[in-house]
Design a protein around this motif. Structure first.
Motif, PDB file in Angstrom:
ATOM      1  N   ALA A   8      -5.022  57.426   6.973  1.00  0.00           N
ATOM      2  CA  ALA A   8      -6.211  56.773   7.817  1.00  0.00           C
ATOM      3  C   ALA A   8      -6.420  55.364   7.632  1.00  0.00           C
ATOM      4  CB  ALA A   8      -7.483  57.494   7.244  1.00  0.00           C
ATOM      5  N   GLY A   9      -6.150  54.811   6.537  1.00  0.00           N
ATOM      6  CA  GLY A   9      -6.292  53.379   6.759  1.00  0.00           C
ATOM      7  C   GLY A   9      -5.140  52.717   7.258  1.00  0.00           C
ATOM      8  N   TYR A  10      -3.811  53.154   7.326  1.00  0.00           N
ATOM      9  CA  TYR A  10      -2.777  52.458   8.084  1.00  0.00           C
ATOM     10  C   TYR A  10      -2.903  52.768   9.533  1.00  0.00           C
ATOM     11  CZ  TYR A  10       2.297  52.256   9.502  1.00  0.00           C
ATOM     12  OH  TYR A  10       3.385  51.753  10.258  1.00  0.00           O
ATOM     13  N   ALA A  11      -3.189  53.887   9.915  1.00  0.00           N
ATOM     14  CA  ALA A  11      -3.439  54.180  11.289  1.00  0.00           C
ATOM     15  C   ALA A  11      -4.564  53.336  12.083  1.00  0.00           C
ATOM     16  CB  ALA A  11      -3.684  55.785  11.486  1.00  0.00           C
ATOM     17  N   TYR A  12      -5.498  53.017  11.213  1.00  0.00           N
ATOM     18  CA  TYR A  12      -6.729  52.181  11.660  1.00  0.00           C
ATOM     19  C   TYR A  12      -6.221  50.778  11.749  1.00  0.00           C
ATOM     20  CZ  TYR A  12     -11.196  50.218  12.641  1.00  0.00           C
ATOM     21  OH  TYR A  12     -12.042  49.886  13.151  1.00  0.00           O
ATOM     22  N   ALA A  13      -5.237  50.156  10.891  1.00  0.00           N
ATOM     23  CA  ALA A  13      -4.790  48.987  10.937  1.00  0.00           C
ATOM     24  C   ALA A  13      -3.746  48.669  12.066  1.00  0.00           C
ATOM     25  CB  ALA A  13      -4.134  48.572   9.523  1.00  0.00           C
ATOM     26  N   GLU A  25      -9.007  54.084  21.709  1.00  0.00           N
ATOM     27  CA  GLU A  25      -8.527  55.694  21.143  1.00  0.00           C
ATOM     28  C   GLU A  25      -9.363  56.299  20.358  1.00  0.00           C
ATOM     29  OE1 GLU A  25      -4.331  55.523  20.244  1.00  0.00           O
ATOM     30  OE2 GLU A  25      -3.875  54.696  22.058  1.00  0.00           O
ATOM     31  N   SER A  26      -9.244  57.611  20.509  1.00  0.00           N
ATOM     32  CA  SER A  26     -10.174  58.376  19.657  1.00  0.00           C
ATOM     33  C   SER A  26      -9.730  58.002  18.263  1.00  0.00           C
ATOM     34  CB  SER A  26     -10.012  59.940  19.790  1.00  0.00           C
ATOM     35  OG  SER A  26     -10.481  60.762  18.954  1.00  0.00           O
ATOM     36  N   LYS A  27     -10.722  57.820  17.211  1.00  0.00           N
ATOM     37  CA  LYS A  27     -10.324  57.389  15.894  1.00  0.00           C
ATOM     38  C   LYS A  27     -11.186  58.172  14.804  1.00  0.00           C
ATOM     39  CE  LYS A  27     -12.889  53.285  16.783  1.00  0.00           C
ATOM     40  NZ  LYS A  27     -12.845  53.109  18.146  1.00  0.00           N
ATOM     41  N   ASP A  28     -10.714  58.348  13.731  1.00  0.00           N
ATOM     42  CA  ASP A  28     -11.216  59.144  12.945  1.00  0.00           C
ATOM     43  C   ASP A  28     -12.324  58.036  11.942  1.00  0.00           C
ATOM     44  OD1 ASP A  28      -9.820  58.510  10.285  1.00  0.00           O
ATOM     45  OD2 ASP A  28      -8.372  58.721  11.640  1.00  0.00           O
ATOM     46  N   VAL A  29     -13.270  58.827  11.517  1.00  0.00           N
ATOM     47  CA  VAL A  29     -14.284  58.223  10.989  1.00  0.00           C
ATOM     48  C   VAL A  29     -14.107  57.624   9.382  1.00  0.00           C
ATOM     49  CG1 VAL A  29     -16.522  58.581   9.600  1.00  0.00           C
ATOM     50  CG2 VAL A  29     -16.141  59.705  11.749  1.00  0.00           C
ATOM     51  N   LEU A  30     -13.032  58.298   8.855  1.00  0.00           N
ATOM     52  CA  LEU A  30     -12.460  57.797   7.572  1.00  0.00           C
ATOM     53  C   LEU A  30     -11.717  56.687   7.626  1.00  0.00           C
ATOM     54  CD1 LEU A  30     -12.124  58.855   4.804  1.00  0.00           C
ATOM     55  CD2 LEU A  30      -9.827  59.857   5.123  1.00  0.00           C
ATOM     56  N   GLY A  31     -11.074  56.333   8.753  1.00  0.00           N
ATOM     57  CA  GLY A  31     -10.276  55.110   9.170  1.00  0.00           C
ATOM     58  C   GLY A  31     -11.536  53.936   9.119  1.00  0.00           C
ATOM     59  N   LEU A  32     -12.466  54.366  10.056  1.00  0.00           N
ATOM     60  CA  LEU A  32     -13.468  53.317   9.982  1.00  0.00           C
ATOM     61  C   LEU A  32     -14.318  52.966   8.900  1.00  0.00           C
ATOM     62  CD1 LEU A  32     -15.373  54.749  13.291  1.00  0.00           C
ATOM     63  CD2 LEU A  32     -14.277  52.454  13.227  1.00  0.00           C
ATOM     64  N   LEU A  33     -14.690  54.041   8.064  1.00  0.00           N
ATOM     65  CA  LEU A  33     -15.123  53.833   6.759  1.00  0.00           C
ATOM     66  C   LEU A  33     -14.385  52.884   5.741  1.00  0.00           C
ATOM     67  CD1 LEU A  33     -16.927  57.113   5.815  1.00  0.00           C
ATOM     68  CD2 LEU A  33     -18.020  55.100   7.018  1.00  0.00           C
ATOM     69  N   LEU A  34     -13.353  52.947   6.020  1.00  0.00           N
ATOM     70  CA  LEU A  34     -12.240  52.256   4.970  1.00  0.00           C
ATOM     71  C   LEU A  34     -11.911  50.735   5.575  1.00  0.00           C
ATOM     72  CD1 LEU A  34      -9.291  54.856   4.817  1.00  0.00           C
ATOM     73  CD2 LEU A  34     -10.628  54.024   2.669  1.00  0.00           C
TER      74      LEU A  34
END
Length: 457
Positions: free
Chosen positions: A213-218, A228-237
């Motif tokens: 999740a962190g890698y995809a967000y970065a 793009e649709s993103k997950d909350v876990l990535g946002l929180l990280l």
């Protein structure tokens, strides 16, 4: 100046030594508060496992606890029994710790982020509901729990693997069951012990999901395609506030566990009751279809449509009023407070009840009746008092995911209304007026009939 009365002199009973009225409260849930309210009025006392507790009922009590004296009360103390299940999270935090966490989590549930979740939710909902016409009889609460957990797992954890979703769902159900254990003995053969074992599996799963999740967000930041649709876990990280605060890995895991719970259990419950009430009110199903036809027409539903459906909004408000997903809020008193002529000392606990507030005839006309028009101008009965409708809380601890839940419920209801009609059981007269929604909701069933159009057309 009038002398304040001691909280000890409130009407009510402390029950048995040590146990207090714990067994009755756990057995009867909402019914316990109804009975005591009818017996004693809007202020009464009890004891739960040796802890003295004051129940304060009504909008003024809600304002006192959630706004005016919020700083003199502790949410952590109020919900202490949930910490072994969910860990230290935003629900159990007070003061500055709570303010920092809320500030870090807020962007994941508002504004641009919410807009990016729409397509994902709609795709999951359409896929889930497409064969309801063939299934015919639907057990509402278990089906909606399955659906909302699928949405939560996909959006909060980024998980798209069906077997992962099913496994997470199974673990989560076991964890929830264990959270209701009165005695917290962490040994393998107890309900609580099995729950703690399950919690370990969920935490391991979350820890495994975090690097991806962190890698995809970065990567999305690097590529500049955060729309793009993103997950909350990535946002929180990735969340950092203006003071440089970040959530630790342990905090992100605890918040994700709470979000999975709050993001599916409460939404599923509300949806079940909306479908039940609409099943008993064909005129409202027709009104909502006509509203949707006028706004959406034959076009696919989009995010902007949801803001143009006031009757649907009022139907959801009426479900929140009659069947608030959390029927009581708890706080621990950390500094003496005054209410209704009583001094409630530090060390006591206080409980307020959205459910009873929402059924007060001085606020709501014919309060047991399903009547969404009560929220439409000129009536607007919820505006008689700022805290007359508190199904999603109020003040600093109000539900962070309210906007998310409203969007998800509107997508589900719009999809159902477009493609199906339904009748429900048990018969309304057999359960009305519903005083124990949490116990009755698992009996709700809908008999589904397809309308002329097909869901996947």
């Amino acid at each position: 100046m009038q002398q304040l009365k001691s909280a000890e002199s409130m009407p009510g009973s402390y029950g048995l030594p040590i146990l207090g009225e714990t067994l009755e409260i756990f057995r009867d849930l909402e019914l316990y508060i109804w009975r005591r309210f009818q017996q004693h009025g809007s202020v009464f006392k009890t004891s739960v496992l040796g802890r003295k507790r004051a129940y304060l009922i009504g909008p003024d009590a809600n304002r006192l606890v959630l706004v005016e004296q919020a700083e003199n009360m502790s949410s952590r103390m109020g919900w202490y029994f949930l910490e072994p299940t969910f860990g230290n999270n935003i629900l159990l935090q007070d003061g500055e710790e709570h303010r920092v966490t809320r500030r870090l989590m807020y962007p994941a549930f508002h504004g641009k982020a919410i807009a990016t979740y729409f397509d994902t939710i709609q795709n999951i909902v359409q896929d889930f509901l497409k064969d309801w016409g063939e299934q015919r009889t639907i057990s509402l609460n278990s089906s909606f729990r399955q659906l909302t957990l699928m949405v939560a797992t996909r959006l909060f954890l980024g998980s798209q693997n069906k077997s992962e979703v099913e496994q997470t769902s199974q673990w989560f159900t076991q964890l929830l069951d264990s959270s209701m254990a009165i005695f917290k003995w962490n040994v393998p053969f107890t309900l609580y012990g099995r729950g703690q074992n399950t919690r370990g599996k969920l935490v391991a799963f979350l820890r495994q999901a975090m690097p991806a999740a962190g890698y995809a967000y970065a990567q999305r930041i690097e590529q500049g395609n955060l729309e793009e649709s993103k997950d909350v876990l990535g946002l929180l990280l990735a969340a950092v506030d203006e003071d440089g605060n970040k959530l630790s890995e342990a905090q992100v895991i605890n918040e994700a566990l709470l979000l999975l719970f709050a993001g599916h259990e409460t939404t599923a419950s509300l949806l079940s009751w909306v479908i039940f009430e609409l099943g008993n009110h064909p005129e409202w199903r027709e009104r909502l279809r006509q509203e949707q036809l006028a706004v959406v027409g034959d076009n696919p539903l989009n995010l902007s449509h949801l803001k143009q459906l006031p009757q649907l909004t009022n139907v959801l408000k009426e479900a929140e009023r009659l069947y608030p997903p959390v029927y009581a809020y708890n706080r621990g008193v950390i500094k003496d407070i005054e209410y209704a002529g009583y001094c409630i000392p530090a060390g006591w606990f206080v409980t307020i009840s959205p459910m009873l507030t929402h059924r007060l005839p001085e606020l709501y006309t014919d309060p047991a009746r399903f009547d969404p028009d009560r929220f439409a101008p000129p009536r607007e009965e919820d505006k008689k008092h700022p805290l007359a409708l508190v199904g999603f809380g109020h003040g600093s601890h109000s539900c962070l995911g309210m906007e998310f839940a409203q969007m998800e419920m509107k997508i589900v209801l719009s999809t159902l209304l477009r493609h199906y009609d339904w009748t429900v059981k048990p018969d309304y007269s057999a359960i009305a007026p519903v005083r124990q929604p949490s116990k009755v909701k698992d009996t709700l069933q809908a008999y589904i009939e397809p309308l002329n159009s097909k869901l996947n057309s």
